[in-house]
Design a protein around this motif. Structure first.
Motif, PDB file in Angstrom:
ATOM      1  N   GLN A  51       0.793  -1.232   0.000  1.00  0.00           N
ATOM      2  CA  GLN A  51       0.000   0.000   0.000  1.00  0.00           C
ATOM      3  C   GLN A  51       0.826   1.283   0.000  1.00  0.00           C
ATOM      4  N   ARG A  52       2.085   1.244   0.436  1.00  0.00           N
ATOM      5  CA  ARG A  52       2.829   2.503   0.456  1.00  0.00           C
ATOM      6  C   ARG A  52       3.096   3.035  -0.954  1.00  0.00           C
ATOM      7  N   ARG A  53       3.045   2.196  -1.960  1.00  0.00           N
ATOM      8  CA  ARG A  53       3.143   2.678  -3.339  1.00  0.00           C
ATOM      9  C   ARG A  53       1.934   3.534  -3.729  1.00  0.00           C
ATOM     10  N   TYR A  54       0.877   3.449  -2.946  1.00  0.00           N
ATOM     11  CA  TYR A  54      -0.357   4.175  -3.245  1.00  0.00           C
ATOM     12  C   TYR A  54      -0.577   5.349  -2.290  1.00  0.00           C
ATOM     13  N   HIS A  55       0.422   5.656  -1.492  1.00  0.00           N
ATOM     14  CA  HIS A  55       0.299   6.681  -0.458  1.00  0.00           C
ATOM     15  C   HIS A  55       0.825   8.015  -0.995  1.00  0.00           C
ATOM     16  N   PRO A  56       0.040   9.087  -0.916  1.00  0.00           N
ATOM     17  CA  PRO A  56       0.471  10.382  -1.467  1.00  0.00           C
ATOM     18  C   PRO A  56       1.799  10.890  -0.920  1.00  0.00           C
ATOM     19  N   ALA A  57       2.133  10.582   0.329  1.00  0.00           N
ATOM     20  CA  ALA A  57       3.417  11.033   0.867  1.00  0.00           C
ATOM     21  C   ALA A  57       4.577  10.402   0.107  1.00  0.00           C
ATOM     22  N   PHE A  58       4.455   9.121  -0.218  1.00  0.00           N
ATOM     23  CA  PHE A  58       5.525   8.448  -0.961  1.00  0.00           C
ATOM     24  C   PHE A  58       5.531   8.859  -2.430  1.00  0.00           C
ATOM     25  N   TRP A  59       4.359   9.180  -2.995  1.00  0.00           N
ATOM     26  CA  TRP A  59       4.362   9.752  -4.350  1.00  0.00           C
ATOM     27  C   TRP A  59       5.199  11.025  -4.370  1.00  0.00           C
ATOM     28  N   ARG A  60       4.955  11.902  -3.383  1.00  0.00           N
ATOM     29  CA  ARG A  60       5.657  13.182  -3.336  1.00  0.00           C
ATOM     30  C   ARG A  60       7.159  12.971  -3.191  1.00  0.00           C
ATOM     31  N   ILE A  61       7.553  12.050  -2.308  1.00  0.00           N
ATOM     32  CA  ILE A  61       8.979  11.788  -2.109  1.00  0.00           C
ATOM     33  C   ILE A  61       9.623  11.286  -3.399  1.00  0.00           C
ATOM     34  N   ARG A  62       8.953  10.374  -4.068  1.00  0.00           N
ATOM     35  CA  ARG A  62       9.515   9.810  -5.308  1.00  0.00           C
ATOM     36  C   ARG A  62       9.666  10.889  -6.379  1.00  0.00           C
ATOM     37  N   GLU A  63       8.689  11.779  -6.468  1.00  0.00           N
ATOM     38  CA  GLU A  63       8.785  12.878  -7.427  1.00  0.00           C
ATOM     39  C   GLU A  63       9.993  13.767  -7.127  1.00  0.00           C
ATOM     40  N   CYS A  64      10.206  14.065  -5.853  1.00  0.00           N
ATOM     41  CA  CYS A  64      11.335  14.924  -5.466  1.00  0.00           C
ATOM     42  C   CYS A  64      12.671  14.276  -5.794  1.00  0.00           C
ATOM     43  N   ILE A  65      12.776  12.974  -5.529  1.00  0.00           N
ATOM     44  CA  ILE A  65      14.015  12.263  -5.845  1.00  0.00           C
ATOM     45  C   ILE A  65      14.269  12.294  -7.344  1.00  0.00           C
ATOM     46  N   ALA A  66      13.241  12.022  -8.140  1.00  0.00           N
ATOM     47  CA  ALA A  66      13.391  11.983  -9.592  1.00  0.00           C
ATOM     48  C   ALA A  66      13.774  13.348 -10.154  1.00  0.00           C
ATOM     49  N   GLU A  67      13.199  14.414  -9.607  1.00  0.00           N
ATOM     50  CA  GLU A  67      13.511  15.758 -10.083  1.00  0.00           C
ATOM     51  C   GLU A  67      14.996  16.081  -9.903  1.00  0.00           C
ATOM     52  N   VAL A  68      15.520  15.810  -8.714  1.00  0.00           N
ATOM     53  CA  VAL A  68      16.929  16.121  -8.441  1.00  0.00           C
ATOM     54  C   VAL A  68      17.848  15.200  -9.230  1.00  0.00           C
ATOM     55  N   ALA A  69      17.483  13.937  -9.376  1.00  0.00           N
ATOM     56  CA  ALA A  69      18.311  13.014 -10.159  1.00  0.00           C
ATOM     57  C   ALA A  69      18.380  13.454 -11.615  1.00  0.00           C
ATOM     58  N   ALA A  70      17.254  13.925 -12.156  1.00  0.00           N
ATOM     59  CA  ALA A  70      17.230  14.358 -13.544  1.00  0.00           C
ATOM     60  C   ALA A  70      18.130  15.571 -13.767  1.00  0.00           C
ATOM     61  N   GLU A  71      18.235  16.451 -12.766  1.00  0.00           N
ATOM     62  CA  GLU A  71      19.004  17.676 -12.919  1.00  0.00           C
ATOM     63  C   GLU A  71      20.475  17.514 -12.550  1.00  0.00           C
ATOM     64  N   THR A  72      20.788  16.536 -11.695  1.00  0.00           N
ATOM     65  CA  THR A  72      22.161  16.424 -11.191  1.00  0.00           C
ATOM     66  C   THR A  72      22.825  15.087 -11.490  1.00  0.00           C
ATOM     67  N   SER A  73      22.038  14.058 -11.851  1.00  0.00           N
ATOM     68  CA  SER A  73      22.514  12.675 -12.000  1.00  0.00           C
ATOM     69  C   SER A  73      22.989  12.081 -10.679  1.00  0.00           C
ATOM     70  N   CYS A  74      22.616  12.698  -9.561  1.00  0.00           N
ATOM     71  CA  CYS A  74      22.992  12.166  -8.250  1.00  0.00           C
ATOM     72  C   CYS A  74      21.928  11.193  -7.759  1.00  0.00           C
ATOM     73  N   PRO A  75      22.297   9.964  -7.409  1.00  0.00           N
ATOM     74  CA  PRO A  75      21.323   9.015  -6.876  1.00  0.00           C
ATOM     75  C   PRO A  75      21.022   9.316  -5.409  1.00  0.00           C
ATOM     76  N   VAL A  76      20.098   8.581  -4.851  1.00  0.00           N
ATOM     77  CA  VAL A  76      19.942   8.573  -3.402  1.00  0.00           C
ATOM     78  C   VAL A  76      21.221   7.984  -2.827  1.00  0.00           C
ATOM     79  N   THR A  77      21.847   8.712  -1.903  1.00  0.00           N
ATOM     80  CA  THR A  77      23.132   8.264  -1.357  1.00  0.00           C
ATOM     81  C   THR A  77      22.999   7.617   0.016  1.00  0.00           C
ATOM     82  N   SER A  78      21.888   7.893   0.715  1.00  0.00           N
ATOM     83  CA  SER A  78      21.612   7.160   1.950  1.00  0.00           C
ATOM     84  C   SER A  78      20.120   7.217   2.225  1.00  0.00           C
ATOM     85  N   ILE A  79      19.617   6.154   2.867  1.00  0.00           N
ATOM     86  CA  ILE A  79      18.199   6.087   3.209  1.00  0.00           C
ATOM     87  C   ILE A  79      18.048   5.284   4.491  1.00  0.00           C
TER      88      ILE A  79
END
Length: 523
Positions: free
Chosen positions: A183-211
């Motif tokens: 169900q967390r794939r369907y949770h708006p908070a995780f949608w928002r987080i995933r969008e933020c990660i993708a935006e920065v990765a697209a602009e910088t090519s930096c992956p998530v470095t720690s979680i």
């Protein structure tokens, strides 16, 4: 039995009069709280026809009550004889009973909500009959997975085997769908987080470095209950990592994938688990401690402390702190941890539980956090901190401690990029406001309902395969993390290396799967 052949519409989906009837395999507390009300809502909307259930003799009655949106209902249940979870196929008598239900009630789809050790055998049976499956989490687990490396490794083998079965079955039934209730794939908070990660990765090519991910649910089990209460217990040789851990084994790779760019794809993971077992809990709080805290405990408890230690020696994990190193081409790209706690803050205060299973209620509360760093460019925090509603009025129903508390904090390096917003905060209200419909609330209950609803929409031809959020094909990495956690536990138990290193590449899409019709997918 010959596979059930269904007439297909032009979009490749079954006709309406063929596709609405559901069989729910396993109608325990989880199904009554989650699956049955969601399917009943589907009935009210015309997406579901009839419903029936299957469960073990002695586990329930032939009519199971549950609460739907429009009031109390009951589900007819076919009772079957118990069988060994280690079997690769259903016993003849069980298979015949299920086949009879499928034929008599014209079943099109199956919800598998049994004890996890039985998930694969029921899913395989359903696929062989051309039935789509909504599969509960975890995908699978095996008895003694925390002490036997072979049983731990079988968690990943199970995924590969069922994926091959899925691929083969789709040659005959191209519209077939297996989706996982994550169900967390369907949770708006995780949608928002995933969008933020993708935006920065697209602009910088930096992956998530720690979680860092943390989950505690305050399941306070007293010493005698470790033995006497088995539902969501530890007596099968596994525990917290299989109970709710799969949600985190799933959502972490789902988030990491948003930060992968060309040349920086994750291909391996090293996993190291530290755990506590029931014997460790007895060292933290022993029989004498409980006798002091609860004067009636001595009269209720039939076990001495040595008896408890002996009886629970091979039991599974209560808490698990698991560290990961995610690698790409031999280099560590991301460091991570998933810390899973049953023995955490609770609101239980009585010796006698309100509900015998300890599954829900009884003081269980969820404390969940995720802290994500994307190099020097972005940090994201998610906090969901709850307590039981004690009737005390609150000026803010979404504040920490309340049932609907969830908040996401996003920090960005505005000095590096002046056009970035240096801080953005999202609470329950703003997360809900960003959703496309009123039902998309940032709660676990609403997210579970959306997971079921997506499955129903697919079966009705309203959603394409490409529009599915949690198809089985996207779950190999979650199965890998869960297998790695149990391999680490089991290898330590046998004196081998505490670190399990596994292939972390995602499962390839079925090459033979035909394209679906073009149907707009809307969450």
């Amino acid at each position: 039995m010959t596979p059930i052949r269904r007439h297909a519409s032009r979009t490749g989906h079954a006709r309406e009069d063929d596709m609405k009837n559901f069989l729910v395999v396993g109608v325990g507390p989880h199904a009554r709280r989650t699956h049955l009300p969601a399917l009943a809502a589907g009935q009210a909307s015309g997406l579901v026809g009839t419903m029936c259930g299957v469960d073990l003799l002695g586990a329930t009655d032939v009519l199971v009550p549950y609460d739907a949106d429009d009031g109390p209902r009951s589900l007819p249940v076919t009772l079957i004889e118990p069988f060994d979870s280690r079997l690769q196929a259903l016993p003849d008598r069980v298979r015949h009973a299920l086949d009879t239900v499928v034929e008599r009630r014209s079943i099109h789809a199956v919800v598998v909500s049994t004890e996890p050790a039985y998930h694969m055998v029921y899913t395989r049976w359903a696929l062989e009959r051309g039935l789509s499956v909504l599969l509960d989490k975890p995908l699978s687990v095996h008895a003694d997975a925390s002490t036997d490396p072979r049983q731990a490794g079988a968690i990943l083998t199970d995924f590969d085997d069922i994926m091959e079965c899925y691929r083969q079955t789709r040659h005959t039934f191209p519209q077939l769908m297996v989706t996982v209730q994550s169900q967390r794939r369907y949770h708006p908070a995780f949608w928002r987080i995933r969008e933020c990660i993708a935006e920065v990765a697209a602009e910088t090519s930096c992956p998530v470095t720690s979680i860092q991910s943390f989950h505690s649910d305050g399941q306070w089990r007293m010493p005698d209950e470790m033995i006497d209460l088995s539902y969501h217990g530890f007596d099968r040789g596994y525990g917290k990592a299989a109970h709710s851990g799969f949600h985190f084994f799933d959502i972490v790779p789902w988030l990491l994938a948003a930060g992968e760019t060309s040349g920086k794809e994750l291909d391996a993971v090293a996993v190291h688990a530290h755990i506590t077992r029931p014997g460790d809990l007895l060292a933290q709080m022993g029989v004498r401690d409980y006798e002091r805290l609860f004067p009636a405990f001595a009269a209720r408890n039939p076990y001495t402390e040595p008896e408890l230690r002996s009886a629970t020696r091979l039991f599974g994990e209560v808490d698990a702190f698991i560290s990961m190193a995610y690698q790409s081409r031999g280099r560590t790209m991301t460091l991570g941890s998933i810390n899973l706690v049953h023995n955490g803050f609770s609101q239980r205060g009585s010796l006698t539980p309100a509900h015998a299973s300890l599954y829900k209620g009884n003081g269980r509360v969820r404390h969940e956090t995720h802290i994500i760093e994307q190099g020097p460019f972005q940090a994201i925090h998610l906090h969901s901190l709850q307590t039981l509603n004690d009737g005390t009025p609150s000026a803010d129903p979404h504040a920490p401690g309340n049932e609907r508390h969830v908040e996401v904090h996003v920090f960005r390096n505005r000095t590096f990029r002046p056009d970035w917003v240096k801080y953005a905060g999202f609470d329950f209200g703003t997360l809900a406001a960003t959703s496309e419909s009123e039902v998309a609330l940032p709660t676990q209950e609403s997210s579970r309902r959306r997971a079921t609803w997506e499955f129903l929409e697919y079966l009705d031809g309203r959603r394409t395969r490409e529009g599915m959020s949690s198809e089985l094909t996207g779950h190999r990495r979650g199965a890998t993390l869960m297998a790695g956690a149990y391999l680490s536990m089991a290898q330590q138990w046998t004196g081998a290396s505490p670190v399990a290193t596994l292939d972390f590449r995602a499962a390839p899409e079925p090459a033979s799967a035909p394209a679906q019709g073009q149907v707009e997918a809307v969450l």
